[in-house]
Motif scaffolding. Structure first.
Motif, PDB file in Angstrom:
ATOM      1  N   GLN A  11      31.386  11.667   1.624  1.00 53.08           N
ATOM      2  CA  GLN A  11      30.093  11.030   1.842  1.00 53.08           C
ATOM      3  C   GLN A  11      29.894  10.786   3.338  1.00 53.08           C
ATOM      4  O   GLN A  11      30.531   9.920   3.934  1.00 53.08           O
ATOM      5  CB  GLN A  11      30.006   9.712   1.096  1.00 53.08           C
ATOM      6  N   THR A  12      28.984  11.551   3.912  1.00 54.04           N
ATOM      7  CA  THR A  12      28.796  11.502   5.363  1.00 54.04           C
ATOM      8  C   THR A  12      28.509  10.085   5.856  1.00 54.04           C
ATOM      9  O   THR A  12      29.072   9.636   6.856  1.00 54.04           O
ATOM     10  CB  THR A  12      27.636  12.415   5.761  1.00 54.04           C
ATOM     11  N   MET A  13      27.642   9.399   5.145  1.00 53.50           N
ATOM     12  CA  MET A  13      27.246   8.069   5.606  1.00 53.50           C
ATOM     13  C   MET A  13      28.431   7.107   5.631  1.00 53.50           C
ATOM     14  O   MET A  13      28.660   6.394   6.599  1.00 53.50           O
ATOM     15  CB  MET A  13      26.149   7.523   4.681  1.00 53.50           C
ATOM     16  N   THR A 188      36.777  12.109 -31.397  1.00 59.78           N
ATOM     17  CA  THR A 188      36.062  13.330 -31.049  1.00 59.78           C
ATOM     18  C   THR A 188      36.710  13.949 -29.828  1.00 59.78           C
ATOM     19  O   THR A 188      37.358  13.271 -29.036  1.00 59.78           O
ATOM     20  CB  THR A 188      34.597  13.004 -30.709  1.00 59.78           C
ATOM     21  N   GLU A 191      35.267  12.189 -26.873  1.00 62.44           N
ATOM     22  CA  GLU A 191      35.879  10.879 -26.628  1.00 62.44           C
ATOM     23  C   GLU A 191      37.236  11.022 -25.967  1.00 62.44           C
ATOM     24  O   GLU A 191      37.571  10.281 -25.036  1.00 62.44           O
ATOM     25  CB  GLU A 191      36.033  10.121 -27.955  1.00 62.44           C
ATOM     26  N   GLU A 194      36.911  11.775 -22.355  1.00 60.07           N
ATOM     27  CA  GLU A 194      36.508  10.581 -21.604  1.00 60.07           C
ATOM     28  C   GLU A 194      37.690   9.661 -21.349  1.00 60.07           C
ATOM     29  O   GLU A 194      37.906   9.186 -20.231  1.00 60.07           O
ATOM     30  CB  GLU A 194      35.427   9.827 -22.380  1.00 60.07           C
TER      31      GLU A 194
ATOM     32  N   THR B  84      24.274   8.109  -4.217  1.00 63.98           N
ATOM     33  CA  THR B  84      25.229   9.203  -4.058  1.00 63.98           C
ATOM     34  C   THR B  84      24.695  10.496  -4.635  1.00 63.98           C
ATOM     35  O   THR B  84      24.913  11.571  -4.076  1.00 63.98           O
ATOM     36  CB  THR B  84      26.532   8.849  -4.797  1.00 63.98           C
ATOM     37  N   LEU B 104      20.077  10.025   0.586  1.00 61.51           N
ATOM     38  CA  LEU B 104      21.385  10.274   0.000  1.00 61.51           C
ATOM     39  C   LEU B 104      22.475   9.759   0.933  1.00 61.51           C
ATOM     40  O   LEU B 104      22.319   9.765   2.146  1.00 61.51           O
ATOM     41  CB  LEU B 104      21.582  11.778  -0.229  1.00 61.51           C
ATOM     42  N   ASP B 106      24.939  11.217   1.558  1.00 60.72           N
ATOM     43  CA  ASP B 106      25.460  12.368   2.291  1.00 60.72           C
ATOM     44  C   ASP B 106      24.858  12.461   3.689  1.00 60.72           C
ATOM     45  O   ASP B 106      25.389  13.144   4.556  1.00 60.72           O
ATOM     46  CB  ASP B 106      25.141  13.655   1.517  1.00 60.72           C
ATOM     47  N   ARG B 154      25.634   9.839 -25.309  1.00 61.00           N
ATOM     48  CA  ARG B 154      26.753   9.865 -24.350  1.00 61.00           C
ATOM     49  C   ARG B 154      27.694   8.729 -24.674  1.00 61.00           C
ATOM     50  O   ARG B 154      27.310   7.591 -24.747  1.00 61.00           O
ATOM     51  CB  ARG B 154      26.256   9.779 -22.923  1.00 61.00           C
ATOM     52  N   GLY B 155      28.962   9.103 -24.841  1.00 63.90           N
ATOM     53  CA  GLY B 155      29.956   8.104 -25.186  1.00 63.90           C
ATOM     54  C   GLY B 155      30.160   8.025 -26.683  1.00 63.90           C
ATOM     55  O   GLY B 155      31.154   8.512 -27.181  1.00 63.90           O
ATOM     56  N   GLY B 157      30.570   8.873 -30.239  1.00 65.94           N
ATOM     57  CA  GLY B 157      30.904  10.208 -30.689  1.00 65.94           C
ATOM     58  C   GLY B 157      30.005  10.819 -31.735  1.00 65.94           C
ATOM     59  O   GLY B 157      29.165  11.662 -31.424  1.00 65.94           O
ATOM     60  N   THR B 158      30.119  10.414 -32.989  1.00 57.31           N
ATOM     61  CA  THR B 158      29.495  11.152 -34.079  1.00 57.31           C
ATOM     62  C   THR B 158      28.001  10.859 -34.201  1.00 57.31           C
ATOM     63  O   THR B 158      27.498   9.876 -33.668  1.00 57.31           O
ATOM     64  CB  THR B 158      30.171  10.803 -35.411  1.00 57.31           C
ATOM     65  N   ASP B 161      27.213   7.518 -35.792  1.00 57.40           N
ATOM     66  CA  ASP B 161      27.249   6.371 -34.876  1.00 57.40           C
ATOM     67  C   ASP B 161      25.901   6.191 -34.177  1.00 57.40           C
ATOM     68  O   ASP B 161      25.360   5.086 -34.123  1.00 57.40           O
ATOM     69  CB  ASP B 161      28.346   6.585 -33.829  1.00 57.40           C
ATOM     70  N   ARG B 187      24.169  24.605 -25.478  1.00 60.13           N
ATOM     71  CA  ARG B 187      24.687  25.120 -26.742  1.00 60.13           C
ATOM     72  C   ARG B 187      25.409  24.022 -27.504  1.00 60.13           C
ATOM     73  O   ARG B 187      25.802  24.211 -28.646  1.00 60.13           O
ATOM     74  CB  ARG B 187      25.642  26.287 -26.517  1.00 60.13           C
ATOM     75  N   THR B 188      25.565  22.881 -26.902  1.00 60.41           N
ATOM     76  CA  THR B 188      26.295  21.790 -27.525  1.00 60.41           C
ATOM     77  C   THR B 188      25.599  20.481 -27.173  1.00 60.41           C
ATOM     78  O   THR B 188      24.923  20.375 -26.155  1.00 60.41           O
ATOM     79  CB  THR B 188      27.727  21.741 -26.996  1.00 60.41           C
ATOM     80  N   THR B 190      27.160  17.926 -26.157  1.00 56.28           N
ATOM     81  CA  THR B 190      27.795  17.511 -24.913  1.00 56.28           C
ATOM     82  C   THR B 190      27.168  18.195 -23.701  1.00 56.28           C
ATOM     83  O   THR B 190      26.886  17.553 -22.695  1.00 56.28           O
ATOM     84  CB  THR B 190      29.297  17.839 -24.962  1.00 56.28           C
ATOM     85  N   GLU B 191      26.935  19.488 -23.822  1.00 53.88           N
ATOM     86  CA  GLU B 191      26.306  20.213 -22.720  1.00 53.88           C
ATOM     87  C   GLU B 191      24.929  19.650 -22.416  1.00 53.88           C
ATOM     88  O   GLU B 191      24.558  19.480 -21.255  1.00 53.88           O
ATOM     89  CB  GLU B 191      26.188  21.694 -23.075  1.00 53.88           C
ATOM     90  N   GLU B 194      25.166  16.500 -20.493  1.00 50.73           N
ATOM     91  CA  GLU B 194      25.526  16.750 -19.097  1.00 50.73           C
ATOM     92  C   GLU B 194      24.329  17.223 -18.280  1.00 50.73           C
ATOM     93  O   GLU B 194      24.078  16.729 -17.178  1.00 50.73           O
ATOM     94  CB  GLU B 194      26.624  17.813 -19.027  1.00 50.73           C
TER      95      GLU B 194
END
Lengths: 203, 203
Positions: A11-13, A188, A191, A194, B84, B104, B106, B154-155, B157-158, B161, B187-188, B190-191, B194
DNA sequence: CTCCACCCGTGACGATCGTCATGGGTACGG
DNA sequence: CCGTACCCATGACGATCGTCACGGGTGGAG
């Protein structure tokens, strides 16, 4: 006698701020600062600092790998890891890499200057709260291969993808993942990733 | 005339460094600094700074929510977001929250001081590379509910839930997730999480 | 009012996942 | 030598997931 320091931080800053701030200390001199992990060794060979301040998350190679290479290439330079994430696995890896100090960016700035002086004097400095967590937690329960598979599981979606990437049978991947899931107490694949990531076991 | 600044940033070391560094500028004064998002409004009410420098990732409430509340509670204080992650969704949210600047970590430190002066003078400052990315990308293709479901995914699982957490039928959750996966080209599940997270669409 | 988008739900289908049992191969320590 | 631990693989089973088709409900735009 002034302590000569190299600063590695992406991180430049933050890097700029720390450079000027540490430079204000009468007994500390920042002789170089880099923004990538793969520039650490060559910069240390050129400037021969007494001490290298390394972040872990960096482009190129991470700070832990840089520490390992630095220990071989320039053993005269002591290493202090400064990172955002208090993952016990990071601490273990840093100790194994021969680091003399391990601090969190959550700590106040004064603590960093103190740590630099202590490490330069030959002492070792570790964030106390993290040391406790590391001792009470123990090492990773995962076998090397399980760690590989779990590490490959972050990002790449399906089991078939992971299998191709690791040149394994899909069934083997499933078994390794199943074992990892149970050992980590997850339900999972996600999970498990993570949990392991948060403890720093995927490094 | 000096510019009175409030600093909100959870990393103690970074916050301390910025505070001292900005204090060295002759026309800038750091009147307060906090480490949690939910302390921003009350601190601004107490100190009435000209400008608030907000990180996004913070305990309590995040910097974007703090900016929204600040715009209502203390409209005289201008907001600059310093973060960040160059996620375009963050930029959109920041603009919608009435922020006058978006930088940023940066960027070099000098740029921050410049930005502070420009914003205090009434201008708006946005990281140029991020502005381009934001314009070429467009807004989120997800419906509000799809965003909720994906954010809850996110986090935890099922699907069951997530359904429980949102008081929905599992089938509905699956449908929303399926739609989100297709819209994001994933395709998922999870993907998809993300991708959406990386673009800042889950805020 | 009629379209249209979104929300919530159901049912069904094939693909994938997580678990288990089983087997053969290798390497290390007792 | 034998036991143990790890690696790789296979096959089978039930559970879950991702997709699709469908229907009813709401609310805004034309």
């Amino acid at each position: 006698m002034t302590i000569r320091v190299l600063l590695a931080e992406d991180q430049t800053m933050f890097r700029g701020a720390m450079a000027t701030l540490l430079g204000l200390e009468p007994d500390i001199e920042v002789v170089a600062d880099v923004g990538r992990g793969d520039e650490v060794v060559s910069a240390c060979e050129a400037f021969r600092p007494d001490l290298a301040l390394l972040d872990i998350e960096m482009p190129g190679i991470d700070g832990l790998e840089a520490a390992r290479r630095l220990a071989k290439a320039v053993p005269g330079t002591k290493v202090v890891i400064v990172t955002t994430f208090g993952r016990t696995g990071y601490l273990h890896a840093a100790m194994a890499a021969g680091a003399a100090g391990f601090l969190l960016k959550d700590a106040p700035v004064t603590e960093l200057a103190d740590a630099i002086r202590k490490v330069a004097a030959g002492q070792r400095v570790i964030d106390p709260s993290l040391a406790i967590a590391a001792l009470s937690e123990g090492a990773s329960p995962l076998t090397p291969r399980e760690t590989d598979v779990l590490a490959a599981a972050r990002g790449h979606g399906t089991i078939a993808d992971i299998a191709r990437q690791l040149y394994l049978s899909p069934g083997t991947v499933r078994n390794h993942l199943s074992a990892a899931i149970q050992k980590l107490g997850a339900r999972t694949r996600t999970e498990a990733v993570e949990i392991a990531e948060q403890k720093g076991w995927l490094v």
